[in-house]
Structure formats: C-alpha cells, structure tokens
Design an enzyme around this catalytic site. Structure first.
Site, PDB file in Angstrom:
ATOM      1  N   TYR A 206       0.852  -1.365   0.036  1.00 49.98           N
ATOM      2  CA  TYR A 206      -0.187  -0.113   0.063  1.00 49.98           C
ATOM      3  C   TYR A 206       0.453   0.843   0.346  1.00 49.98           C
ATOM      4  CZ  TYR A 206      -3.449   3.195   1.434  1.00 49.98           C
ATOM      5  OH  TYR A 206      -4.430   3.959   2.407  1.00 49.98           O
TER       6      TYR A 206
ATOM      7  N   LEU B  65       1.415   4.522   0.353  1.00 50.04           N
ATOM      8  CA  LEU B  65       0.125   6.440   0.148  1.00 50.04           C
ATOM      9  C   LEU B  65       1.438   7.925   0.489  1.00 50.04           C
ATOM     10  CD1 LEU B  65      -1.961   8.454   0.438  1.00 50.04           C
ATOM     11  CD2 LEU B  65      -2.333   7.447   2.332  1.00 50.04           C
TER      12      LEU B  65
ATOM     13  N   GLY C  18      -7.930  -0.587   7.461  1.00 51.39           N
ATOM     14  CA  GLY C  18      -6.464  -1.289   8.310  1.00 51.39           C
ATOM     15  C   GLY C  18      -6.381  -0.817   9.981  1.00 51.39           C
TER      16      GLY C  18
ATOM     17  N   ARG D 164       8.732 -17.269  39.412  1.00 48.70           N
ATOM     18  CA  ARG D 164       9.768 -16.773  40.184  1.00 48.70           C
ATOM     19  C   ARG D 164       9.414 -15.957  41.743  1.00 48.70           C
ATOM     20  NH1 ARG D 164      14.921 -14.920  38.991  1.00 48.70           N
ATOM     21  NH2 ARG D 164      15.356 -13.156  39.895  1.00 48.70           N
TER      22      ARG D 164
ATOM     23  N   ASN E  46       2.571 -10.816  45.414  1.00 49.70           N
ATOM     24  CA  ASN E  46       3.008  -9.166  46.061  1.00 49.70           C
ATOM     25  C   ASN E  46       1.872  -8.231  44.874  1.00 49.70           C
ATOM     26  OD1 ASN E  46       3.981  -6.486  44.508  1.00 49.70           O
ATOM     27  ND2 ASN E  46       5.602  -7.061  46.017  1.00 49.70           N
TER      28      ASN E  46
ATOM     29  N   GLU F  29       0.278   4.066   9.515  1.00 50.68           N
ATOM     30  CA  GLU F  29      -1.899   3.634   9.350  1.00 50.68           C
ATOM     31  C   GLU F  29      -2.563   4.994  10.049  1.00 50.68           C
ATOM     32  OE1 GLU F  29      -4.315   0.424   8.481  1.00 50.68           O
ATOM     33  OE2 GLU F  29      -2.330  -1.002   8.170  1.00 50.68           O
TER      34      GLU F  29
END
Lengths: 419, 254
Positions: free
Chosen positions: A161, A163, A279, A305, A315, A401
């Site tokens: 495309y 543009l 898009g 972890r 936590n 976009e």
C-alpha cells in the site's frame, strides 16, 4: 500469663489480615465456574470460535517457533504466509468469486488477533496485504478484480500500500507523486516512503496526483513490479517489524496503463481512506494479540519467579498491575470488535469508532506489553524471551496507518462538526 | 463394498491445559476447562479424508459419544473434510462412566447400521490412555484390526497396515471390513480452512440415543479415587558405584 491469651489472639488475627494479599490457590474459582475474563473466545459464535481456533493453532505451530528467527535474520516468511493463504487468510474480507473468504470485519479482527500471538510483524504484513486486495476487489472493475484478486488471495503474488511520501505523512493529501496522462498511460514520477513489503512484493496500490492540489486531485493506480521506471530504495533497518522489508518505492517516468486505475480520477484519496478504516481495525487487532500473549507470559512468570521468599504473584503491587493490564486488554478488545461491527454494517459512526479503536488499543496494548516486560525484570530485556519482541513490534502501531495524533484529529473533527 | 468409513472422535481436555484434581478426589476438573478433539482422533480423521481424496472410499462419517458439546468436536471433523456426523447422546452419570466397552458397543452397532467398510479410531485418548476401544470394537464385530498404524494402504479388498510395535515396525495384510487405530506418525492432520469451516455448517449431524442402538451403557468399572501424581522428591548424589548399589539395595529396588 492471662494477658498473653488475648494478645496472641489479636496477633493471629493480624496475621490473617496480612495474609489476605496472599493467593489462596484452592480450586474455588474453578468450582464456582468463575474465569478471568481475558479469554478471547467469549461472546463469539460457534463459527467464529472455529475460525479463531484455526488461527491460534496456525500461530502456535507455524509462526511462534520462528518469530524470533524471522526478527533476528530479517526473513520475509513467504512460504509460511502462502500456507496461511491456503487456509483462506490471504483475502479474508474479499468476495469469494475472486478467491476471497468473504468473511466479516469482526471475523477478520478475531483472526488477526489470534495470528498476532504467533508473530505480530508477519500478521501485520498479512493485514496490509488483505487491505490492498480488498481495495482492488471493492473499487476495481471486473477485469481488474479478475486480474489481481485471485493471485493476491492465494498469495501467489504479494501487495503493498503506497500512500506516504518523504514530504507527506500525516498530511497525506499533500502528496506529490504525479501521474501525467499520456494517451492510454499515466506517467508516474515521485517516490513513496516506508512502504511495507516494498521491493519484495509484486503489486503496488499507489495513490498519486492526476489532478490539482488537495485530496480531490488524487487517483489510485495499481502498479506491477517489473514495470520499467519502478525501482526501490535500500532496505530500512527497523526497531521491529523485521519480518517484513520496508523500502522507498521510486517512480521515474514509470508508464502505467490507464486500465490499472481503480475507480475514477479524483477518487483515489477516498479509496485510500476507506482502505485505512479497515486497516486501523486490523492493526489494532494485531496489538491486541500481542497484549494478550504478553499478559499470559507475565502471569506465568509471576507464578514461577520467587523473590523475598515467595512467588511474585503474592506481591500486591504486581497483582494490581496485572489486574489493570487485564482490564485494559478486555476494554480494548470490546472497542475493536464494536468498531469492526460498525464498519461491517456501514454505520454512520464507523469512521469515528475505527479511529477511536486504533488510538485507544494501540496505546493501551503497548503499555500492557511494556508492563509485561517490566514484570520479567532483567529477563524481559533479553532476546531469548518473546515479550521484548512484542514490545518492539507493536510500538510502530501507534505511528502508522495514521498516527495516534491524526486519530485525535479525526475524532475531534467528527465531534465538533456533529451539531 | 459400501465405501463408507466411520471415524470416532472424542472430546477431551486440551493437551496444553494444566490438569487439576477435584478437591473430593472423585475426578478431574472439567467445568470451564478448554476441550478439543483428541489428537489421535485428528490423525484418524485426516487418514479417512485422505482415503476419500484418493477415491478409495466414498463417504466419511464422524461419530462422537457424549453430551451436547461433543457436537463441536464433530464440527471440527466436518471442517477437516468429513461428510456428515453422528452424535450419540450420552450425558450425566452415563457420560461419567462412559468407557471403551460402552463406546465399542456403540461403534459396532453403528458400523452394522451404516454398513461401514472401515472404522478408523485414534489409538488411545489422551485423558484415559485406555487403548482399548479399537480392539474391543473389532472383537464385537469379529473384524480384523490394524492397530498402532503408521502407514495404511488399500490393496483391492485387503488392507496393508504397518504397525508401530515395541520391536520396530510390523507389516500385516488384513481383510476388509476392518478396524484401524491411528498412531502418531500415520499423517499430519490438516488445518481446517476458512471455506471448509463455513461449508461444515451445512453438513448434517444426526442425533442418536444409545437405547436406539440397543446398547446397554452400564459400566463394569467403578472409579474409587483420583489423585495427583506424587510430588517429585529431591534426589541425592553418591560418591562411588558401591554407594549407589548399597543405596539401591536399601531402598529395595535391587
């Protein structure tokens, strides 16, 4: 001795209160049928769930194992994309009589979201390719549709495309690439910048100036690779999106048949903008997939972890951060899907919703992926871990976009001119 | 020969899910857990569809026994290329106690009703790992069986099957009609394509009750208790081979 009794009871009570932040991993939530809400298949029809399943399976088996290599070696995965096209992913919302799958914008969003969990960069290119195929299918005449769409839908040929130019990004309507009419050809002169797939793709959908200044002087031409006068700049070195090459596309007295013009002269800008509405939903969907994958990675890491004698999942700050990430993920998903539905139904609010979705979702999902990286600590910064690639890949979604600043322009303009 | 293949597909907990045992140790948690088609059943469907594409069989019928959700599994088979489906409704307590014996009785009854030429099943299900249904079905029908198939080829009215066995590969030639069970290396199942998923919506799934087939679902088995595997204990290092042998003797392993 009597005083110890009540004191010990109080201290035990205090301990219980402190323990509230600790995760009680009994199976209570599963017994009560309560889930986290982040599952992307909620609210979908059975058929949409099938589409999503194929896309997730394809992403997990064919894309995710290669995502790091494609990024590091800058490989444009042609064979993998052709495999995706065989499943119908080459022209998802293109009409079936020219080889497309004829699905809705919402189906498309669901598919790109799932594919993105395997590789954002490749999925984003596939979405650009889809956008170009749709533009030819929708605005082309029967000859043009029959000539270009079947090969694009099967990904026998790839599309780009065009543009943006070096001098016109956000101010797209000020583009300078000229197309002078000479008999039954247009002679193109000028250059396009930052073209995804440029140089490796076969079909270029080019917005160029056939008339006078401004949007009404712009037309849309389909230019094929190999046309004399069409050349490409050097391959750009990028922070992310490395599985697709980005190059300048250069026209020097490039002659293109008038029969390759989509729609009428002066209709080009309109065609470009209509393509971008979809898009934007697609790019937002790609951000969504990355954020979803990152939330899952972060959750897994927190459960494994340990620091200060317990898992990170105990936590409270991290619990709260994860909650915020999940909430923004679900909010983003709902907005994209609503925008997709609005576009499908051609609703009056479609353009605004697409802009809002692109703005909100690309921003929030970047933050989600970034937070997920932070939760991984030092490991998050290593290329052995996928989360950094999600961050790098979706950073550009806030820019292309239509920058998120341009999205604000569109939204505010529609708001202020509504009354 | 009818040229019809029955393929059994089972809905099981997805292979990627972390299995949890219910607090009362009666069973594994299935509510709200992701389910999908048993991977060996996918291989079975793929083989059946391949036979149809080679024009060696005429029709592929996907069969599943279970509650309403089993229809999703049949739809996946239809999206892979099966022509129609049969959903044998089994739910509640009957479903909890459904095992290879009951399913093989159902498959045998359906094979007679549909005049099937082949029954293709996965070699085992990943939830119970029984590896019994294929064999039992063949016994009930008095048909030959080609189990653990890693290669299948039709030769006239006989079938050549290469089986994966402990000693290596065994090739057998059996008559039809026959029962085949699919092993891992038989093929690589295809992805459903978007057009096929949409076409699958139009394919028919017939509803059948076990009673209609004259099948008795009572189980001969009673599950007493389900437990998680024991937590992995830490190992220990030894200095010499004598130490190692002594420790193994003490633990009663040698």
């Amino acid at each position: 001795m009597a005083v110890l009794g009540p004191l010990s009871r109080i201290s035990r009570l205090g301990c219980n209160l402190c323990r509230n932040h600790r995760l009680v991993l009994n199976r209570s939530s599963q017994k009560r049928g309560i889930s986290s809400g982040i599952d992307p298949s909620y609210g979908l029809t059975d058929e949409q769930k099938e589409f999503q399943k194929v896309a997730f399976d394809f992403a997990a088996n064919e894309m995710a194992p290669h995502m790091a290599e494609w990024d590091q070696k800058e490989i444009f995965p042609v064979e993998t994309m052709r495999k995706a096209a065989q499943l119908g992913f080459g022209g998802i919302y293109v009409r079936p009589e020219v080889g497309g799958s004829g699905l809705s914008r919402l189906d498309t969003s669901i598919i790109f979201e799932a594919l993105s969990t395997g590789c954002v960069s490749t999925t984003a290119y596939i979405s650009i390719h889809n956008m170009c195929a749709w533009m030819i299918d929708t605005f082309g005449n029967d000859e043009q549709r029959k000539k270009f769409c079947p090969d694009l839908c099967s990904m026998e040929k790839f599309a780009s495309y065009c543009l943006t130019e070096p001098g016109s990004g956000s101010d797209a309507a000020s583009l300078l690439t000229s197309a002078q009419r000479k008999g039954d050809h247009y002679i193109l002169n000028g250059s396009k910048a930052f073209i995804s797939g440029g140089g490796d793709t076969d079909v270029y959908v080019v917005m160029c100036r056939t008339g006078s200044k401004g949007p009404k002087g712009i037309s849309c031409l389909v230019v094929e690779k190999g046309t004399p006068g069409l050349s490409f700049g050097k391959k750009e070195k990028k922070v992310g999106w490395n599985s697709q090459p980005t190059r300048a596309v250069i026209f020097e007295d490039c002659a293109v048949p008038v029969t390759c013009r989509l729609g009428n002269e002066g209709q080009g800008f309109n065609i470009a903008m209509k393509g971008l509405n979809g898009g934007r939903i697609n790019i937002a969907s790609c951000s969504l997939g990355a954020a979803h994958a990152s939330v899952l990675l972060a959750r897994d890491h927190l459960l494994v972890r340990k620091q200060f004698g317990e898992t990170l999942a105990n936590n409270q700050f991290l619990q709260f951060k994860l909650a915020e990430m999940a909430t923004k993920l679900v909010a983003s998903r709902l907005l994209v899907r609503e925008a997709a539905t609005a576009l499908q139904e051609n609703r009056a609010d479609a353009v605004s919703l697409c802009s809002m979705a692109k703005l909100f979702v690309t921003d929030e999902c970047f933050n989600i992926c970034n937070q997920a990286l932070q939760m991984h600590g030092g490991y998050g910064y290593l290329k052995d871990y996928a989360v950094q690639q999600f961050v790098r890949d979706i950073r550009v979604h806030q820019i292309l976009e239509g920058t998120n600043e341009v999205m604000r322009m569109i939204i505010s303009r529609n708001l202020l001119t509504e009354s | 020969m009818s040229g019809r293949v029955l393929v059994g597909v089972k809905r099981v907990i997805d292979y990627a899910v972390k299995i949890r045992v219910k607090p009362d140790n009666s069973a594994v948690v299935t509510d709200g857990v992701k389910h999908s088609m048993n991977p060996f059943c996918e291989i079975a469907v793929e083989e059946a569809v391949k036979l149809k594409e080679k024009k060696l069989v005429k029709e592929v019928v996907a069969v599943s026994c279970g509650p309403q959700q089993s229809q999703e599994t049949i739809r996946t088979a239809l999206a892979m290329g099966a022509d129609r489906g049969i959903h044998v409704e089994v739910s509640g307590k009957d479903y909890e106690s459904l095992g290879p014996l009951q399913v093989s009785k159902i498959m045998a009854a359906l094979a007679k009703k549909e005049e099937a030429q082949f029954i293709i099943l996965g070699k085992q299900a990943i939830d119970d790992d029984c590896n019994q249904t294929g064999q039992m079905t063949a016994a009930l029908l008095d048909w030959p069986q080609g189990t653990f198939a890693s290669e299948v080829s039709l030769e006239g009215d006989k079938v050549m099957v290469v089986r994966e066995i402990d000693g290596g590969l065994e090739t057998i030639r059996i008559n039809t009609p026959a029962v085949l069970t699919a092993d891992l290396r038989l093929n690589t199942p295809r992805y459903a394509t978007l057009p096929n998923i949409m076409k699958a919506k139009k394919k028919k799934i017939a509803n059948v009750k076990p009673a209609d087939l004259g099948v008795d679902l009572t189980s001969r088995l009673e599950v007493l208790r389900v437990e998680e595997p024991p937590q992995r204990q830490a190992g220990m290092k030894v200095e010499t081979v004598e130490d190692l042998v002594a420790k193994l003797r003490d633990a009663g392993k040698v």
